[in-house]
Motif scaffolding. Structure first.
Motif: not given
Length: 723
Positions: A205-207, A247-248, A269-270, A290-291
């Motif tokens: 999960n990226r969060y 992930a963030l 990511v995001m 780098k987003a």
């Protein structure tokens, strides 16, 4: 020193449970850093020692000094202390494991604490040995964190964070890369050596890589947080622009009084830094880079208030540098830099644009001395949106001394949803853009102010459309004020600027605009160049003062008022067949030909007309209304009259002709050559009422007025030798 021997005052002895070492010998044996630490513990003194990065750290007093008189210090490995079956004593143990060094002493009052490695060690005999800590922090390596970029340190770091929070202390990270995932922060973190905390589970999960949730008063200093985003594609396309794992890098949610400083948030990511539903967040001297993906923002702030960014850098993102969204309010950005927004999803079928700074569904947002550079779409974009809090009547946005460099649009202020906003741009500079400032004002009470701003346009090929300020909106009560601004169109194709059909210009009105526009003291960098003002669409109420203007086309308007303006030697077109309201010139100088068409009143007050060649003033009106006057008051007309038939042509087409008045005017023939056929004023249609009062004409033009085909000397006009 070896763990199994030590040197006593009387010589070498074999180590064991009964062994003791004097304080002096312990200090000598464990080295400078350890000595300083233990010395401060045992003797109650502050000590200063290196921290490994060239700085110094002052250790606080560990103990009371004399409180341990008579005890002995026992150097021991952590594993040996844990395996010890010794009963509780008043001895001081010093852990010698690398990175985990420190003094421990037994706590007779504690029989329940669990072994956490870092601050509590439980021996085989059940004794709870407590680390003696006099600093305001604990060291993550005390708990066994490796920081080698390979070992999964998640459990250890979380344990260290939980323990530090329970002790109301900060957590210190020595240099290294700590591989983790799923961390929840409960206390402040810091590093002197720029330690990195990196996502160890990029497919999860990226969060959830690293989060602050429901916390108050946390400070993060000197760390790098890495979301471990997957590599960029070799070539960007519609199938891969949003195909990233990772992930963030850092997520702050539902928290308050959070302070982030001297940190790096990267490879996400995001957003690399996401702040959501928070209050009082400060981000100082941080870098976000780098987003990736459709929502690849360097910074994303949503539903938050009282958020401040100071001296922060956002770079290399695939959507926006700094975003405020979703009912955010009271945000400030000071000396922040957003650069290199690229590969927006709009290029590949998505709906997102690259922008340096973006505020939408927000209010009370301030940008001060911020820079947006090299973003595919725009440098700054502000919009109240449909979902702002509406704590104030107008959504206020301020841009103070900001710079936009090499973006397609420099600044966009848009109220396309007719949600009331107030935008102030002061001392801002746009360079290298095709569209310097774009304004969309659709609410009756919208106010956009630009003061002391400078715009330099740039195009990649001749004839390309370029506009300094492009303005639209369909509300007659909204206001756009442009004052003390400077324009540079030196790199433009001037044929397009001078064209009455091209939309290129310094200030251009379009898209059915009906707002009130005020222009005051605006100039071009090259003072010999006029400001090109156009209204190819819309019907604004236009007031311009103290400016040097060229008007290739101003089709329609709610009214046009020029005060103390100078008009270039270009041809100026004001009005058209649908223009119905008045035109006024006061204390102006006109050096070019001018066509004016309206069914409303026209007034020239204290205007100098200095024309040349075939240039003329042509006035056409189609309304049959005798009460709509055409007035020339205290005007001066200058021209070599030999070059054309007249200076002023008046053509009234209505059945009932309005009246033309000349009062206190002077007509001057520049070359002093007598003519009996040419004239100063030609009234084309017979039946037009005209009156002269206190006027003077150069006697070289023997008949200063022509009505239809007849030349005459009007009553109220005196012929003089003006040479």
């Amino acid at each position: 020193m070896p763990s199994d021997t030590f040197e006593s005052d009387s010589g070498m002895q074999q180590a064991g449970s009964e062994n003791r070492i004097s304080r002096r010998k312990l200090i000598a044996s464990i080295g400078i850093v350890g000595a300083a630490t233990v010395a401060s513990t045992m003797f109650g003194q502050k000590s200063v020692f290196g921290n490994g990065n060239g700085n110094t750290v002052t250790q606080s007093v560990y103990g009371s000094g004399g409180g341990w008189a008579g005890t002995c210090c026992i150097p021991i490995k952590l594993a040996d202390l844990r395996a010890s079956s010794e009963p509780l004593s008043d001895d001081l143990y010093y852990i010698t494991d690398a990175g985990q060094e420190g003094p421990f002493i037994g706590d007779a009052s504690d029989t329940v604490s669990t072994d956490n490695t870092g601050t509590v060690v439980v021996s085989a005999s059940g004794v709870r040995y407590k680390r003696i800590i006099a600093t305001d922090f604990v060291n993550v390596k005390w708990f066994g964190a490796k920081g080698d970029g390979l070992t999964d340190d998640t459990v250890v770091v979380q344990n260290a964070d939980n323990t530090a929070a329970a002790l109301s202390k900060r957590l210190y990270f020595p240099s290294g890369t700590y591989m983790t995932y799923g961390l929840l922060l409960h206390t402040s973190w810091f590093s002197y050596e720029g330690a990195t905390v990196k996502n160890n589970s990029p497919g999860s999960n990226r969060y959830n890589f690293l989060r602050i949730i429901g916390q108050n008063g946390i400070e993060i200093t000197g760390l790098t947080f890495d979301g471990a985003v997957s590599p960029d594609p070799v070539a960007w396309s519609s199938s891969n622009y949003d195909s990233f794992t990772g992930a963030l890098a850092f997520f702050v949610y539902n928290s308050s009084n959070i302070h982030l400083q001297q940190c790096v948030f990267q490879n996400s990511v995001m957003a690399t830094l996401r702040v959501e539903s928070c209050n009082s967040v400060t981000v100082v001297d941080c870098t976000m880079r780098k987003a990736r993906g459709n929502f690849g923002d360097a910074v994303y702030v949503a539903g938050s208030r009282n958020v401040k960014f100071d001296r922060c850098l956002a770079e290399d993102y695939t959507r926006i540098g700094f975003v405020s969204e979703s009912k955010s309010t009271n945000l400030s950005y000071s000396q922040c830099y957003a650069r290199f927004g690229h590969d927006q999803s709009k290029l590949y079928g998505g709906g997102e644009y690259n922008t340096g700074f973006w505020a939408e569904n927000s209010e009370n947002v301030t940008y001060s001395q911020c820079v947006a550079e090299n973003n595919t779409q725009s440098g700054f974009m502000v919009s109240p949106g449909a979902n702002r809090l509406q704590e104030s009547a107008a959504a206020a946005f301020v841009l103070d001394s900001c710079i936009a460099i090499d973006n397609l649009y420099g600044i966009i202020a848009s109220d396309s949803l007719a949600k009331w906003f107030s935008v102030t741009c002061s001392g801002c500079y746009v360079t290298g853009s095709r569209f310097g400032v774009a304004i969309n004002a659709y609410h009756p009470n919208d106010v956009v102010r630009l003061n002391e701003c400078s715009i330099q346009l740039r195009v990649s090929e001749p004839g390309q459309l370029a506009v300094g300020m492009i303005c639209s909106g369909n509300e007659s009560q909204s206001t756009i004020q442009i004052s003390n601004c400077t324009f540079d169109h030196s790199g433009m194709d001037m044929n397009t600027f001078a064209s009455s059909t091209s939309s290129s210009g310094d200030i251009v009105v379009y898209n059915q605009a009906k707002f009130h526009m005020h222009i005051d003291r605006c100039t071009c960098v090259a003072t010999s160049e006029p400001l090109y003002l156009k209204a190819l669409q819309g019907s604004p109420l236009l007031k311009a003062a103290n400016s040097f203007l060229a008007i290739p086309m101003l089709f329609n308007f709610l009214g046009v008022y020029f005060d103390n303006c100078k008009f270039s030697d270009n041809k100026h077109i004001v009005g058209g067949s649908s223009a119905t309201t008045e035109i006024q010139f006061h204390k102006c100088s006109v050096f070019g030909g001018m066509n004016l068409t309206t069914t409303g009143r026209i007034l020239f007050d204290d205007v100098r007309f200095a024309l040349s060649g075939t240039q003329t003033i042509f006035i056409a009106r189609t309304a049959g209304n005798k009460n709509i006057l055409l007035e020339f008051v205290n005007c001066r007309f200058e021209k070599n009259i030999d070059t054309s038939d007249y200076i002023v042509r008046i053509q009234e087409e209505g059945t009932i002709k309005p009246t033309t008045l000349f009062k206190g005017c002077v007509f001057y023939n520049v070359n002093d050559v007598i003519t009996s056929t040419n004239t100063f004023v030609w009234i084309v249609r017979a039946g037009t009422n005209y009156y002269y009062s206190e006027c003077f004409s150069d006697d070289t033009v023997q008949k200063p007025l022509k009505v239809n085909t007849s030349l005459t000397i009007p009553s109220g006009n005196v012929m003089l030798d003006l040479h």
